[in-house]
Design a protein around this motif. Structure first.
Motif, PDB file in Angstrom:
ATOM      1  N   TYR A  68     -37.778 -89.406 -21.832  1.00  0.00           N
ATOM      2  CA  TYR A  68     -39.248 -89.870 -21.944  1.00  0.00           C
ATOM      3  C   TYR A  68     -39.724 -89.780 -22.974  1.00  0.00           C
ATOM      4  O   TYR A  68     -40.320 -90.624 -23.836  1.00  0.00           O
ATOM      5  CB  TYR A  68     -39.904 -89.439 -20.551  1.00  0.00           C
ATOM      6  CG  TYR A  68     -41.318 -89.622 -20.571  1.00  0.00           C
ATOM      7  CD1 TYR A  68     -41.542 -90.784 -19.686  1.00  0.00           C
ATOM      8  CD2 TYR A  68     -42.297 -88.811 -21.153  1.00  0.00           C
ATOM      9  CE1 TYR A  68     -42.967 -90.913 -19.357  1.00  0.00           C
ATOM     10  CE2 TYR A  68     -43.826 -89.441 -20.974  1.00  0.00           C
ATOM     11  CZ  TYR A  68     -43.955 -90.615 -20.090  1.00  0.00           C
ATOM     12  OH  TYR A  68     -45.353 -90.833 -20.160  1.00  0.00           O
ATOM     13  N   ALA A  69     -39.549 -88.548 -23.943  1.00  0.00           N
ATOM     14  CA  ALA A  69     -40.278 -88.164 -24.980  1.00  0.00           C
ATOM     15  C   ALA A  69     -39.417 -89.046 -26.152  1.00  0.00           C
ATOM     16  O   ALA A  69     -40.201 -89.681 -26.919  1.00  0.00           O
ATOM     17  CB  ALA A  69     -40.040 -87.078 -25.287  1.00  0.00           C
ATOM     18  N   VAL A  70     -38.259 -89.387 -25.930  1.00  0.00           N
ATOM     19  CA  VAL A  70     -37.711 -90.349 -27.093  1.00  0.00           C
ATOM     20  C   VAL A  70     -38.186 -91.765 -27.002  1.00  0.00           C
ATOM     21  O   VAL A  70     -38.421 -92.558 -28.071  1.00  0.00           O
ATOM     22  CB  VAL A  70     -35.865 -90.128 -26.853  1.00  0.00           C
ATOM     23  CG1 VAL A  70     -35.367 -91.362 -27.553  1.00  0.00           C
ATOM     24  CG2 VAL A  70     -35.249 -88.949 -27.402  1.00  0.00           C
ATOM     25  N   VAL A  71     -38.306 -92.195 -25.544  1.00  0.00           N
ATOM     26  CA  VAL A  71     -38.893 -93.541 -25.522  1.00  0.00           C
ATOM     27  C   VAL A  71     -39.996 -93.888 -25.952  1.00  0.00           C
ATOM     28  O   VAL A  71     -40.540 -94.956 -26.752  1.00  0.00           O
ATOM     29  CB  VAL A  71     -38.777 -93.861 -24.038  1.00  0.00           C
ATOM     30  CG1 VAL A  71     -39.472 -95.091 -23.938  1.00  0.00           C
ATOM     31  CG2 VAL A  71     -37.496 -94.010 -23.477  1.00  0.00           C
ATOM     32  N   HIS A  72     -40.955 -92.716 -26.024  1.00  0.00           N
ATOM     33  CA  HIS A  72     -42.211 -92.661 -26.652  1.00  0.00           C
ATOM     34  C   HIS A  72     -42.443 -92.125 -28.015  1.00  0.00           C
ATOM     35  O   HIS A  72     -43.610 -91.922 -28.333  1.00  0.00           O
ATOM     36  CB  HIS A  72     -43.060 -91.790 -25.765  1.00  0.00           C
ATOM     37  CG  HIS A  72     -43.263 -92.404 -24.209  1.00  0.00           C
ATOM     38  ND1 HIS A  72     -44.168 -93.421 -23.958  1.00  0.00           N
ATOM     39  CD2 HIS A  72     -42.644 -92.251 -23.250  1.00  0.00           C
ATOM     40  CE1 HIS A  72     -44.323 -93.837 -22.740  1.00  0.00           C
ATOM     41  NE2 HIS A  72     -43.093 -93.013 -22.116  1.00  0.00           N
ATOM     42  N   GLY A  73     -41.020 -91.991 -28.691  1.00  0.00           N
ATOM     43  CA  GLY A  73     -41.185 -91.833 -30.000  1.00  0.00           C
ATOM     44  C   GLY A  73     -41.544 -90.408 -30.502  1.00  0.00           C
ATOM     45  O   GLY A  73     -41.928 -90.105 -31.723  1.00  0.00           O
ATOM     46  N   GLU A  74     -41.499 -89.535 -29.584  1.00  0.00           N
ATOM     47  CA  GLU A  74     -41.733 -87.731 -29.685  1.00  0.00           C
ATOM     48  C   GLU A  74     -40.634 -87.219 -29.634  1.00  0.00           C
ATOM     49  O   GLU A  74     -40.174 -86.517 -28.775  1.00  0.00           O
ATOM     50  CB  GLU A  74     -42.905 -87.405 -28.343  1.00  0.00           C
ATOM     51  CG  GLU A  74     -43.975 -88.197 -28.418  1.00  0.00           C
ATOM     52  CD  GLU A  74     -44.734 -87.933 -26.861  1.00  0.00           C
ATOM     53  OE1 GLU A  74     -44.109 -87.281 -26.050  1.00  0.00           O
ATOM     54  OE2 GLU A  74     -45.711 -88.510 -26.722  1.00  0.00           O
ATOM     55  N   PHE A  75     -39.914 -87.294 -30.910  1.00  0.00           N
ATOM     56  CA  PHE A  75     -38.598 -86.894 -31.209  1.00  0.00           C
ATOM     57  C   PHE A  75     -38.550 -85.163 -31.206  1.00  0.00           C
ATOM     58  O   PHE A  75     -37.829 -84.642 -30.690  1.00  0.00           O
ATOM     59  CB  PHE A  75     -38.086 -87.360 -32.310  1.00  0.00           C
ATOM     60  CG  PHE A  75     -37.747 -88.706 -32.240  1.00  0.00           C
ATOM     61  CD1 PHE A  75     -36.822 -89.235 -31.379  1.00  0.00           C
ATOM     62  CD2 PHE A  75     -38.628 -89.872 -32.866  1.00  0.00           C
ATOM     63  CE1 PHE A  75     -36.553 -90.702 -31.245  1.00  0.00           C
ATOM     64  CE2 PHE A  75     -38.448 -90.975 -32.867  1.00  0.00           C
ATOM     65  CZ  PHE A  75     -37.343 -91.656 -32.165  1.00  0.00           C
ATOM     66  N   GLY A  76     -39.611 -84.617 -31.624  1.00  0.00           N
ATOM     67  CA  GLY A  76     -39.809 -83.288 -31.838  1.00  0.00           C
ATOM     68  C   GLY A  76     -39.897 -82.630 -30.317  1.00  0.00           C
ATOM     69  O   GLY A  76     -39.179 -81.636 -30.154  1.00  0.00           O
ATOM     70  N   THR A  77     -40.649 -83.226 -29.533  1.00  0.00           N
ATOM     71  CA  THR A  77     -40.904 -82.714 -28.225  1.00  0.00           C
ATOM     72  C   THR A  77     -39.487 -82.925 -27.271  1.00  0.00           C
ATOM     73  O   THR A  77     -39.114 -82.001 -26.678  1.00  0.00           O
ATOM     74  CB  THR A  77     -41.800 -83.516 -27.419  1.00  0.00           C
ATOM     75  OG1 THR A  77     -42.963 -83.594 -28.166  1.00  0.00           O
ATOM     76  CG2 THR A  77     -42.072 -83.306 -25.831  1.00  0.00           C
ATOM     77  N   ALA A  78     -38.802 -83.995 -27.571  1.00  0.00           N
ATOM     78  CA  ALA A  78     -37.601 -84.405 -26.984  1.00  0.00           C
ATOM     79  C   ALA A  78     -36.540 -83.449 -27.485  1.00  0.00           C
ATOM     80  O   ALA A  78     -35.884 -82.891 -26.557  1.00  0.00           O
ATOM     81  CB  ALA A  78     -36.884 -85.474 -27.341  1.00  0.00           C
ATOM     82  N   LEU A  79     -36.587 -82.788 -28.701  1.00  0.00           N
ATOM     83  CA  LEU A  79     -35.529 -81.711 -28.914  1.00  0.00           C
ATOM     84  C   LEU A  79     -35.982 -80.511 -28.335  1.00  0.00           C
ATOM     85  O   LEU A  79     -35.114 -79.540 -28.017  1.00  0.00           O
ATOM     86  CB  LEU A  79     -35.615 -81.475 -30.546  1.00  0.00           C
ATOM     87  CG  LEU A  79     -34.848 -82.438 -31.343  1.00  0.00           C
ATOM     88  CD1 LEU A  79     -35.042 -82.383 -32.757  1.00  0.00           C
ATOM     89  CD2 LEU A  79     -33.366 -82.317 -31.299  1.00  0.00           C
ATOM     90  N   GLY A  80     -36.997 -80.179 -28.361  1.00  0.00           N
ATOM     91  CA  GLY A  80     -37.809 -78.899 -27.603  1.00  0.00           C
ATOM     92  C   GLY A  80     -37.340 -78.878 -26.048  1.00  0.00           C
ATOM     93  O   GLY A  80     -37.184 -77.910 -25.447  1.00  0.00           O
TER      94      GLY A  80
END
Length: 142
Positions: A68-80
């Motif tokens: 979900y975070a990747v789709v919304h461009g939140e790569f730091g959140t996705a990694l976390g």
């Protein structure tokens, strides 16, 4: 009546890239669904049984939220949320691109992994699962 050479070559390329494009369509549809139906909101997705019954994070915990975070461009959140899943998304993108290029050129694409490679993948996944459940690995927990 035989087709002209350029038409036959174009038909081969088109039929060769059908499988990679079909896989891309399926993955894009899955990511579009996860990007639309927020996994952070309760009730949309099943709960991880390992987390529910033991309180331990499995290697996949946080994977939907990271997608979900990747789709919304939140790569730091996705990694976390799940660094291993994000690495998997990147590996998929690289392998898919190589597959598409080879298919367009009329070459077969295979990934040959020896048993040692599978054991190494299993060891990485197991280590990730163990470390994210230990106090010093809390940064890997979703």
């Amino acid at each position: 009546m035989p087709q002209p050479r350029s038409t036959a070559a174009a038909a081969r390329v088109t039929s060769g890239i059908a499988a990679p494009l079909g896989v891309l369509a399926g993955v894009a549809a899955a990511f579009a669904y996860v990007g639309t139906v927020d996994p952070n909101a309760p009730g949309h997705y099943p709960v991880c049984p390992l987390l529910h019954f033991t309180g331990l994070y499995c290697p996949g915990c946080g994977g939907l939220r990271s997608a979900y975070a990747v789709v919304h461009g939140e790569f730091g959140t996705a990694l976390g949320l799940n660094a291993l899943a994000v690495a998997g998304y990147g590996l998929f993108a690289v392998l898919w691109t190589v597959w598409l290029v080879r298919a367009a050129r009329g070459r077969p694409f295979t990934v040959r992994l020896r048993p040692a490679h599978w054991w190494a993948v299993g060891a990485v996944v197991l280590a990730f699962a163990v470390v994210r459940n230990l106090p010093f690995g809390a940064a890997l927990a979703p």
